[in-house]
Scaffold this active site. Structure first.
Site, PDB file in Angstrom:
ATOM      1  CG  ASP A  52      32.814  41.469  36.103  1.00  0.00           C
ATOM      2  OD1 ASP A  52      33.920  41.987  36.377  1.00  0.00           O
ATOM      3  OD2 ASP A  52      32.702  40.387  35.502  1.00  0.00           O
ATOM      4  CG  ASP A 329      30.972  30.400  34.608  1.00  0.00           C
ATOM      5  OD1 ASP A 329      31.965  30.178  33.882  1.00  0.00           O
ATOM      6  OD2 ASP A 329      30.236  31.392  34.467  1.00  0.00           O
ATOM      7  CG  HIS A 404      35.364  35.386  39.732  1.00  0.00           C
ATOM      8  ND1 HIS A 404      34.011  35.330  39.698  1.00  0.00           N
ATOM      9  CD2 HIS A 404      35.763  35.158  38.456  1.00  0.00           C
ATOM     10  CE1 HIS A 404      33.606  35.108  38.466  1.00  0.00           C
ATOM     11  NE2 HIS A 404      34.648  35.006  37.694  1.00  0.00           N
ATOM     12  CE  LYS A 432      35.060  38.180  35.769  1.00  0.00           C
ATOM     13  NZ  LYS A 432      34.984  39.382  34.949  1.00  0.00           N
TER      14      LYS A 432
END
Ligand SMILES: Nc1ncnc2c1ncn2[C@@H]1O[C@H](COP(=O)(O)OP(=O)(O)OP(=O)(O)O)[C@@H](O)[C@H]1O
Ligand SMILES: Nc1ccn([C@H]2C[C@H](O)[C@@H](COP(=O)(O)O)O2)c(=O)n1
Length: 671
Positions: A52, A329, A404, A432
């Site tokens: 990223d 997350d 990921h 990532k």
């Protein structure tokens, strides 16, 4: 980083030591964009090196910013500082939401002509609310595929249209907080004559990420005010000012896997807790509050600025019922911890999972069920019931959906009490945010050596053992032991020390072998400070190795060195006695042969390709003499283990031989 098709994690038992986490993805990409919009050069330290951030750096380069990657996690970004970016430009942004959303806003406010696209999944991730907000302002943005989704085209070829800045800009806050972040990062570009106001429509999710955005804006000279996270004011006269240097904090979401590992498997039997470096209780990242969730499940956590220490407290873990809006997350990690809890764990307010790298609620439910768990899911919640008994666990091949976090959090299933391995498909997806995640896990995870799989490939000289073993190891992500290289090194060391390779010198030769200063690094072999990779590959070195290897004391001296190669996640070992003596309980043993004629021919080709001349008949005589000595010695002679599978590869290509060994291995796996 593991780029194998899958990675099999052996059952893990404990975690200890310390782990240094990579930089935060969210902070890295925000800092890069802010630096790109500022005047002057910003030296960014501890920048995350990942997929990223790679697409963000490439995009900034394409837009005309100065990007110098100085190595060691340092990048120097020379910003546009009021200049217009290069236009037209086509930017490929992979699956990086942290690049797609803010760049869309910034480029829409800078003028010019741009196309922003990504991988197919990026084109399924909504961006309509941000596009709508920018259109309200007067920006011309088209969705090139489905309305509301990338790819996008920004069409300000003739310059920036007049913007309607007098009314508040309204943006939804309940799908992704990245839309608001994108506007907050970009609108200072046009907050010159007047304040610019943003109003959030609906409840703002993932508020901690907005907190990061505001903190970083402040570091770049933009002081945004807000009223209860619903109304944000960017003051007139805003100007991005580079702080000169900025340090990227380590990723708090990445910390969650190690916090979980610590809670499950660290601090046992009097060992110290697991130390996590790079992020601490003072973190500006919202996911640091994962610590509270882990504590609620029983983890013992201590911490300070830039560090955490985690050990097991309650066991089994305690089930929780938690609103996870503040840790979207990291909360995925809780879903796997739930497998080790004393009741049903329910994670609520996680609707945003459905529009992330994949539909994470569906993905987590599906993969947890493969392990044997009972899982229920709703539009914005997930509940996980632990497995009642160790015997209920199942060995599973975890599909990772190019996500990921799915890959990383399911690695924790390897701590299962049933002692089952876990297969992680496409482990490369961790690139990532945490390219070296599995290496970091293996550095702190422990398991008894007998649980680490070993594939032994023994056989006569030039049968292709080394070639096949190295390729099998590469395909499986395992370590590779070329045991012959150790005997070759011992023989070379003896020659250099002036010790003749004769039985009468056996004690001295064994002493030399026991303290051999040999290092195997990146495919090269070092003896003390000397690169001996090529020196040990001559025919003479092979013959000397065969002679020294016939001495039992020398063989004994090299055992510990060979056993030391049995490290996570597994080992492929080639030699003469791997299956018979060194790893007698190995789960797969192969005895690789080829006819003497074929082997002599292969060796001939090998030498010719290195510019060394030889005749096939001499080579055949040499290799038959070597095999005879290796097979007839009393100590660990060359022979097939009783349970070895025989593979004559005289008529096979290298790929066919490798495929056969991998197929035998796969057939023995429980997945
Ligand atoms: N199936 C095969 N078909 C063709 N060539 C092969 C095959 N397997 C190996 N080779 C080639 O044969 C040569 C010898 O192979 P390799 O060095 O792997 O053998 P080895 O058994 O490890 O030998 P040593 O015991 O002497 O170290 C190499 O050049 C390799 O590329
Ligand atoms: N496990 C092993 C590996 C090697 N040797 C000896 C015998 C070989 O002739 C010599 C060189 O090995 P190569 O590099 O050709 O595989 O080392 C052994 O005895 N046991």
């Amino acid at each position: 980083m593991y780029s194998t098709a899958f990675l099999d994690l052996p059952p893990l038992r404990q975690a200890s030591g310390s782990v240094q986490l990579p930089g935060s993805k969210s902070i890295s990409n925000r800092v890069l964009l802010l630096a790109a919009l500022s005047e002057g050069t910003t030296e960014v330290h501890d920048l995350l090196a990942s997929d990223d951030t790679r697409v963000m750096l490439d995009a900034l380069r394409a837009l005309g910013c100065g990007v110098h990657e100085a190595g060691g996690g340092v990048a120097c970004i020379t910003g546009l500082g009021g200049r217009r970016p290069a236009s037209p430009a086509k930017l490929f942004l992979g699956n990086a939401g942290t690049a797609m959303r803010p760049l869309t806003a910034a480029l829409a406010l800078l003028g010019g002509e741009y196309e922003l696209s990504g991988i197919p999944r990026m084109h399924e991730r909504p961006i309509g609310d941000l596009v709508d907000a920018l259109r309200q302002l007067g920006c011309r943005i088209d969705c090139l595929g489905s309305e509301g989704y990338p790819p996008l085209r920004i069409d300000h070829e003739g310059g920036l249209p007049p913007l309607r800045l007098d009314a508040p800009i309204r943006v939804r806050g309940d799908v992704s907080s990245q839309f608001l972040t994108a506007l907050l990062l970009a609108l200072p570009l046009v907050a010159q004559e007047q304040d610019v106001v943003i109003e959030v429509v609906g409840a703002l999710i993932s508020r901690p990420y907005i907190h990061i955005t505001l903190e970083l804006l402040a570091r770049f000279g933009i002081a945004v005010r807000h009223d209860d996270w619903q109304r944000f004011v960017i003051p007139a006269g805003s100007q991005y000012r580079s702080p000169g240097q900025i340090h990227v904090e380590a990723d708090a979401s990445s910390a969650s896997y190690f916090i979980a590992a610590g809670a499950m498997a660290a601090g046992l039997d009097g060992q110290k807790p697991l130390k996590i470096l790079g992020v601490g209780l003072d973190s500006i990242q919202g996911d640091i509050r994962f610590v509270e969730a882990a504590q609620a499940m029983g983890a013992r956590v201590a911490g300070g600025p830039g560090w955490l220490e985690v050990g097991r407290g309650a066991w089994p873990l305690k089930a929780i019922d938690l609103d996870c809006n503040h840790i979207p997350d990291a909360a995925m990690t809780l879903a796997v911890m739930a497998l080790y809890a004393d009741g049903v764990t329910t994670l609520r307010n996680i609707a945003s999972w459905r529009v992330k790298e994949t539909d994470r609620i569906a993905a987590m439910a599906c993969e947890l069920r493969k392990l044997g768990a009972t899982v229920e899911e709703g539009p914005d919640w997930l509940s996980v019931a632990p497995l009642p008994r160790a015997a209920d666990w199942r060995a599973a091949s975890i599909h990772t959906y190019d996500d990921h976090r799915v890959a990383m959090c399911f690695s924790l299933a390897a701590f299962n009490p049933a002692g089952l391995p876990v297969r992680i498909e496409d482990p490369r997806c961790v690139g990532k945010t945490f390219p070296d995640y599995f290496e970091a896990l293996f550095a702190v995870a422990q398991t008894p050596p007998e649980r680490i799989p070993v594939i032994c490939i023994d056989g006569p000289t030039a049968s292709g053992k080394g070639t096949v073993a190295a390729q099998v190891a590469q395909q499986l992500g395992y370590h590779f032991l070329d045991s012959g290289a150790m005997y070759r090194t011992a023989a070379l060391a003896a020659m250099r020390a002036g010790i003749a390779i004769e039985a009468q010198h056996e004690p001295r030769l064994a002493e030399l072998a026991r303290h051999l200063p040999v290092r195997f690094e990146g495919g090269r072999i070092w003896l003390a400070g000397d690169d001996i990779t090529d020196a040990i590959r001559t025919e003479e070195a092979g013959m000397n190795a065969s002679r020294v290897s016939a001495l039992p004391a020398v063989r004994q001296a090299l055992v510990a060195l060979q056993l030391g190669f049995r490290r996570l996640p597994g080992l492929v070992a080639d030699g003469r006695d791997m299956g018979t003596v060194i790893f007698p309980a190995a789960p797969l043993k192969v005895f690789l042969t080829a006819s003497a004629a074929v082997r002599a021919e292969r060796r001939h080709k090998q030498l010719i390709s290195k510019g060394i001349s030889a005749t096939i008949s001499d080579l055949r005589a040499d290799l038959e003499a070597r095999d005879a000595r290796d097979a007839s010695r009393s100590a660990s002679p060359l022979k097939a283990a009783e349970d070895a599978l025989l593979l004559d590869n005289s008529l096979l290509t290298i790929d066919e031989a490798v495929a056969q060994v991998v197929a035998w291995w796969q057939a023995r796996q429980p997945f």
